[in-house]
Design a protein around this motif. Structure first.
Motif, short mmCIF file in Angstrom:
data_model
loop_
_atom_site.label_atom_id
_atom_site.label_comp_id
_atom_site.label_asym_id
_atom_site.label_seq_id
_atom_site.Cartn_x
_atom_site.Cartn_y
_atom_site.Cartn_z
N GLY A 1 -10.61 2.27 -40.42
CA GLY A 1 -10.13 3.55 -39.92
C GLY A 1 -11.28 4.45 -39.51
O GLY A 1 -11.26 5.07 -38.44
N LEU A 2 -12.30 4.49 -40.36
CA LEU A 2 -13.48 5.32 -40.08
C LEU A 2 -14.19 4.82 -38.81
O LEU A 2 -14.56 5.60 -37.93
N LEU A 3 -14.32 3.50 -38.73
CA LEU A 3 -14.99 2.88 -37.57
C LEU A 3 -14.23 3.20 -36.29
O LEU A 3 -14.83 3.63 -35.29
N PHE A 4 -12.92 3.02 -36.31
CA PHE A 4 -12.11 3.27 -35.11
C PHE A 4 -12.15 4.75 -34.73
O PHE A 4 -12.21 5.09 -33.55
N SER A 5 -12.09 5.63 -35.73
CA SER A 5 -12.14 7.07 -35.45
C SER A 5 -13.46 7.44 -34.78
O SER A 5 -13.49 8.21 -33.82
N GLU A 6 -14.55 6.88 -35.32
CA GLU A 6 -15.87 7.17 -34.75
C GLU A 6 -15.93 6.67 -33.32
O GLU A 6 -16.43 7.36 -32.42
N VAL B 1 -6.36 14.38 -25.98
CA VAL B 1 -7.41 13.68 -26.73
C VAL B 1 -7.30 14.00 -28.22
O VAL B 1 -7.37 13.14 -29.08
N GLU B 2 -7.05 15.29 -28.48
CA GLU B 2 -6.90 15.74 -29.86
C GLU B 2 -5.59 15.20 -30.45
O GLU B 2 -5.53 14.80 -31.60
N THR C 1 -16.59 8.95 -30.13
CA THR C 1 -17.75 8.69 -29.29
C THR C 1 -17.33 8.49 -27.83
O THR C 1 -17.97 8.97 -26.91
N MET C 2 -16.20 7.77 -27.64
CA MET C 2 -15.74 7.50 -26.29
C MET C 2 -15.20 8.74 -25.60
O MET C 2 -15.45 8.98 -24.43
N THR C 3 -14.43 9.57 -26.34
CA THR C 3 -13.73 10.67 -25.68
C THR C 3 -14.56 11.93 -25.60
O THR C 3 -14.41 12.71 -24.68
N GLU C 4 -15.42 12.13 -26.56
CA GLU C 4 -16.15 13.41 -26.57
C GLU C 4 -17.64 13.24 -26.32
O GLU C 4 -18.38 14.20 -26.30
N GLU C 5 -18.06 11.99 -26.13
CA GLU C 5 -19.46 11.70 -25.86
C GLU C 5 -20.38 12.34 -26.89
O GLU C 5 -21.38 12.96 -26.55
N VAL C 6 -20.02 12.21 -28.16
CA VAL C 6 -20.89 12.71 -29.21
C VAL C 6 -21.54 11.52 -29.89
O VAL C 6 -21.00 10.42 -29.86
N ALA C 7 -22.69 11.78 -30.50
CA ALA C 7 -23.35 10.72 -31.26
C ALA C 7 -22.58 10.53 -32.57
O ALA C 7 -21.69 11.31 -32.90
N LEU C 8 -22.92 9.48 -33.32
CA LEU C 8 -22.27 9.23 -34.61
C LEU C 8 -22.39 10.47 -35.50
O LEU C 8 -23.43 11.12 -35.55
#
Lengths: 565, 153
Positions: A204-209, A297-298, A213-220
Motif C-alpha cells: 500500500g505504501l509503495l503504491f501510494s508513493e 487526483v486527490e 510521484t507520478m501525479t504530483e511529480e514529487v520526490a519520495l
C-alpha cells in the motif's frame, strides 16, 4: 524503597504457595478421582506457564541491560532490580515445576490430557507473539530505522529460544494426544496475520508513493524508506513463522475443528473480507468520481492502498480455498458447505447493507435541503456495497440451483439460516426502535415532515435491507422444513473403542452418519496407529439402530448395535 | 409442484424489489436538484446565504450578513468546512416574533468509510435580529462560526 518490595514478595509467596499446592495435590494424586486430576492439571499448567513467563522475561531483561546501548545508564537501579528479582525467582521456580511436570508426564495417559495441549498452545500464543514483536522491533533498532529497543531485541531472542525449545524438544518428547494440532495452528495464525498485515501495508505504501510521484511529480516523501523497510520486516517475520508452522507442520495434519477454523475463518473469511472491502472502496471511488467536488487526483489517492489490500486478500483467500476444497469430496460435507456459506454471508451483509444505504440516499434526495455538499456520495457508497456483495452472494449461495438433500440436512446450512434469522431480527428490531424514536421525537416536538423523514431515513434503510433479506431466507427455510425434518434411519450416537488414534475415523463417521461420536481408549496397550476410516464407515453401514458400539481392536473393526436399558 | 417453484418465486420477488429500489434511487438522486432557494429577504433565506458563503470558504461575505460585521474578532475557518465529505442541511422550524427570529436547521454529515453509510446529525439554531428592516444573524451556532472572541476590545 522497602515499599517497592511488597509486590515482589507477593509474587514470591504466590509462586511458593502454588508449588506447595501442586506438590500436595500431586502427592494425593495416587487415588485421585477425575475431578482431582483435572484441578491438578489446571493448577500446574497455569503455574508452569506463569513461571516460564517470569523467568523468560527476567533473563531477557538482564540480557537487554547487558547489550551495548542497553538502558543501564538511563534507567538505573529499578530496572536491574526487577530483572534480577524475576530471574532469581522465575528460573529456579520454573526448573522445580518443570521437573515435577516431566515426572508427571511420564505417567501413562498424562500426555493425553487436554491441559497439556492447552499449555503447549498457550506457550506458542504468548511466546510466538512476543518473539515476532520483539525481534522485529529489535532489528528495526539495530539497522537504525526504529527507536532504541534493546529490551525488545533480547526479549525476541530469549522468548524465541523458549518457543523453539517447546516446539522442537518438549512437543516431540511429550507429544500431546488431545488437540495435537493446537500449537502449530496457533503458530500459523500468528504468522499469517503478521505476514498479511505487513505485506498489505508495504505494498500500500509503495503504491501510494508511486501514485504521488507520478501525479504530483514529487520526490519520495521523507521517512518512506524506513517505514517501508519496517513493514517489509513484519512481512518477512510473519512469512518465516508461517512457513515453519503451517507449511512445515499444520498443513500436513488431518483436518480438525481447530484447523478448519483457522483455514476458514482466518484464511477464507479474513482474506475475502480484506479483498472485498478493497474492491468496494475502489468501486465507490469510480462511481463517485463524476460527482465529486474535489480534484480527481486527490479523489483517487485512496485507491493505491486498496489495490494492495485487494491483491493480498485475494491471494490469502484463494490459497486457503485450495486448502479447504483440496479433495472434491469435501464439497458435499459440512466443511465444503461452510466455505460457501461464509462467503455467502459476507456477500449478503455487503449487499443488504448497501441496499439500506441506497434507500437512505433515496429518502435524502426526496427531502428538500437548503444546502448540500457531495450529496451523491451516499448513493455511490450504497451502490458499491451492492455491486460487490451481490455477485459474491450469487456465486456462493447459488440461488437458482436446488440444494441437495444432504446440503439441506447439513448442520452448516441450519446454522447459516439460524444465524441469519437471529442476526437479522436483532438488527431489524434495533433499527425499528431507532426509527420509532425519531418518529415520536419529531411528532411530539412538532417538527416539520421533512425534518422527521431526514431523522429516520438511516434506520428505515437498514430496516428495508434486513426485511428483504429476512423475508427471502424465511421462505427458503420454510420450503426446506419438510426435507430437513425427515428422520433418516441410522445411528445417532456411535461409541468407538480402540487402541489407536481415531481422528480420521471419527470425522468420517460424523460426516457419513451425522452422529455424535465418542472415543474410548483401551488401557494398557500401546498406540496401534490410526483406525482405518473407510473400514469404520463400512462396519456401521446398514445399521438402523440409534446407538452403535464400534470395536476397532487388533486390526479388526466390528460394529454392534446397542440400546440403553 | 408448487413447492419446488416457491424458492424461484421468492428469488424473483427479492431481486425485483432490490432492482426497483436501486433504479428509483439512482433516478431520484441524479435528476432531483432538491436544494430549495429561499426568499433572500426572509430570516431563513439569510441563513441559507450565510451557510452557502461559509461552505464556499467565503468568510467575509458571510460575516456581512451578521450584526457583528464591523466588530473586531479572530477570523477562523468554520468547523463545517473541515468536513470534506457529505453535508446536508435541512430547514426546521422558523419562529418569528417581532424583530427577532429563531431558525432551526438539521445538519447531517458523514465521513470515513463510505460503504457503511455512517452519518450523524445535529439540530442547531440561528438567532436573527431585524436591523433597519433587514434580517441579520445575531447568534451563529458552533459548526458555522467564522468569528471567534468577538467581544475582545
Amino acid at each position: 524503597m522497602i515499599g517497592g518490595l511488597w509486590p515482589l514478595a507477593l509474587v514470591v509467596l504466590l509462586v511458593i504457595g502454588g508449588i506447595a499446592l501442586a506438590r500436595r495435590i500431586g502427592r494425593e494424586g495416587g487415588g485421585e478421582g477425575p475431578e482431582g486430576g483435572t484441578l491438578r492439571r489446571v493448577v500446574t499448567t497455569l503455574l508452569l506457564l506463569g513461571l516460564l513467563i517470569l523467568a523468560a522475561t527476567g533473563v531477557a531483561q538482564l540480557l537487554g541491560l547487558a547489550l551495548p546501548g542497553g538502558e543501564i545508564v538511563r534507567r538505573g537501579a529499578g530496572d536491574i532490580a526487577q530483572a534480577l528479582a524475576l530471574t532469581i525467582v522465575g528460573v529456579p521456580g520454573f526448573a522445580l515445576a518443570w521437573r515435577y511436570q516431566t515426572r508427571v508426564l511420564e505417567r501413562p495417559g498424562e500426555s493425553r490430557s487436554v491441559a497439556w495441549s492447552i499449555y503447549l498452545t498457550l506457550v506458542t500464543l504468548v511466546f510466538g507473539i512476543g518473539t515476532v514483536v520483539g525481534l522485529v522491533n529489535g532489528i528495526r533498532w539495530v539497522v537504525g530505522v526504529g527507536p532504541r529497543a534493546s529490551t525488545a531485541l533480547s526479549l525476541g531472542v530469549v522468548w524465541g529460544a523458549v518457543w523453539v525449545w517447546h516446539v522442537l524438544v518438549v512437543g516431540s518428547r511429550f507429544t500431546p494426544v488431545r488437540i495435537p494440532e493446537g500449537p502449530p495452528v496457533v503458530g500459523s495464525a500468528i504468522g499469517l496475520v503478521t505476514a498479511t498485515t505487513g505485506l498489505t501495508g508495504a505494498l500500500g505504501l509503495l503504491f501510494s508513493e508511486a501514485y504521488a510521484t507520478m501525479t504530483e511529480e514529487v520526490a519520495l516523501s521523507a521517512g518512506f524508506g524506513d517505514e517501508f523497510f519496517s513493514l517489509l520486516l513484519w512481512f518477512v517475520a510473519g512469512t518465516a513463522v508461517w512457513t515453519w508452522q503451517w507449511l512445515g507442520d499444520a498443513r500436513h495434519r488431518e483436518t480438525s475443528v481447530l484447523r478448519s477454523t483457522y483455514t476458514l475463518v482466518l484464511g477464507v473469511f479474513g482474506g475475502a473480507v480484506l479483498a472485498l472491502t478493497a474492491v468496494g472502496g475502489i468501486v465507490f471511488a469510480l462511481l463517485d468520481a463524476p460527482f465529486t467536488d474535489a480534484d480527481l487526483v486527490e479523489h483517487f489517492d485512496v485507491v493505491p492502498p486498496l489495490i494492495a489490500g485487494l491483491i493480498v486478500g485475494w491471494a490469502v483467500w484463494r490459497y486457503h480455498r485450495a486448502v479447504v476444497l483440496e479433495h472434491p469430496a469435501v464439497l458435499e460435507t459440512d466443511t465444503g458447505f461452510a466455505y460457501h456459506y461464509l462467503l455467502a454471508g459476507v456477500g449478503l451483509v455487503a449487499a443488504a447493507g448497501g441496499l439500506g444505504v441506497v434507500v437512505n440516499a433515496l429518502l435524502a434526495a426526496l427531502v428538500p435541503a437548503i444546502e448540500t455538499r457531495n450529496a451523491t456520495r451516499l448513493l455511490a457508497g450504497g451502490l458499491a456495497g451492492l455491486v460487490v456483495g451481490t455477485p459474491v452472494w450469487w456465486r456462493t449461495w447459488r440461488p437458482t440451483v436446488a440444494p441437495s438433500e444432504i446440503e439441506i440436512r447439513s448442520a452448516a446450512r441450519r446454522i447459516y439460516l439460524t444465524v441469519l434469522a437471529g442476526l437479522g431480527s436483532l438488527v431489524g428490531l434495533i433499527s425499528l426502535i431507532i426509527l420509532m424514536y425519531g418518529l415520536f421525537e419529531g411528532v411530539i416536538d412538532g417538527q416539520p415532515f421533512e425534518t422527521i423523514v431526514d431523522n429516520i431515513r438511516a434506520p428505515l434503510g437498514v430496516l428495508v435491507g434486513t426485511s428483504i433479506v429476512g423475508w427471502y431466507h424465511v421462505r427458503i427455510w420454510r420450503s426446506e422444513r419438510h426435507v430437513a425434518a425427515v428422520e433418516v434411519p441410522g445411528p445417532r450416537a456411535i461409541t468407538l473403542v480402540t487402541t489407536g488414534t481415531a481422528g480420521a475415523a471419527v470425522k468420517a463417521l460424523e460426516e457419513r452418519y451425522h452422529a455424535r461420536v465418542r472415543v474410548l481408549h483401551r488401557t494398557g496397550v500401546e498406540d496401534t496407529g490410526p483406525v482405518d476410516a473407510d473400514q469404520a464407515v463400512q462396519a456401521v453401514e446398514g445399521i438402523e439402530d440409534r446407538e452403535v458400539l464400534v470395536l476397532a481392536l487388533d486390526g479388526r473393526i466390528e460394529a454392534i448395535p446397542v440400546e440403553r436399558v | 409442484m408448487s413447492e419446488a417453484r416457491s424458492p424461484d418465486r421468492t428469488l424473483i420477488g427479492a431481486v425485483a424489489a432490490v432492482a426497483i429500489i436501486v433504479v428509483v434511487a439512482i433516478a431520484v438522486v441524479l435528476t432531483g436538484d432538491r436544494v430549495v432557494e429561499l426568499d433572500p429577504s426572509s430570516p431563513e433565506g439569510v441563513v441559507q446565504q450565510y451557510m452557502n458563503f461559509v461552505l464556499d470558504g467565503d468568510e467575509e461575505e458571510a460575516l456581512a450578513l451578521t450584526t457583528f460585521a464591523d466588530e473586531e474578532c479572530t477570523r477562523v475557518r468554520a468547523e463545517i468546512t473541515y468536513q470534506e465529505e457529505t453535508v446536508r442541511i435541512v430547514l426546521g422550524d422558523v419562529d418569528v416574533s417581532g424583530d427577532r427570529a429563531d431558525v432551526d436547521v438539521t445538519v447531517t454529515r458523514s465521513d470515513g468509510d463510505p460503504l457503511s453509510g455512517y452519518e450523524w446529525s445535529e439540530h442547531v439554531t440561528f438567532e436573527l435580529e431585524r436591523v433597519d428592516g433587514e434580517w441579520k444573524i445575531d447568534e451563529v451556532p458552533w459548526p458555522f462560526v467564522v468569528c471567534e472572541e468577538r467581544f475582545l476590545p
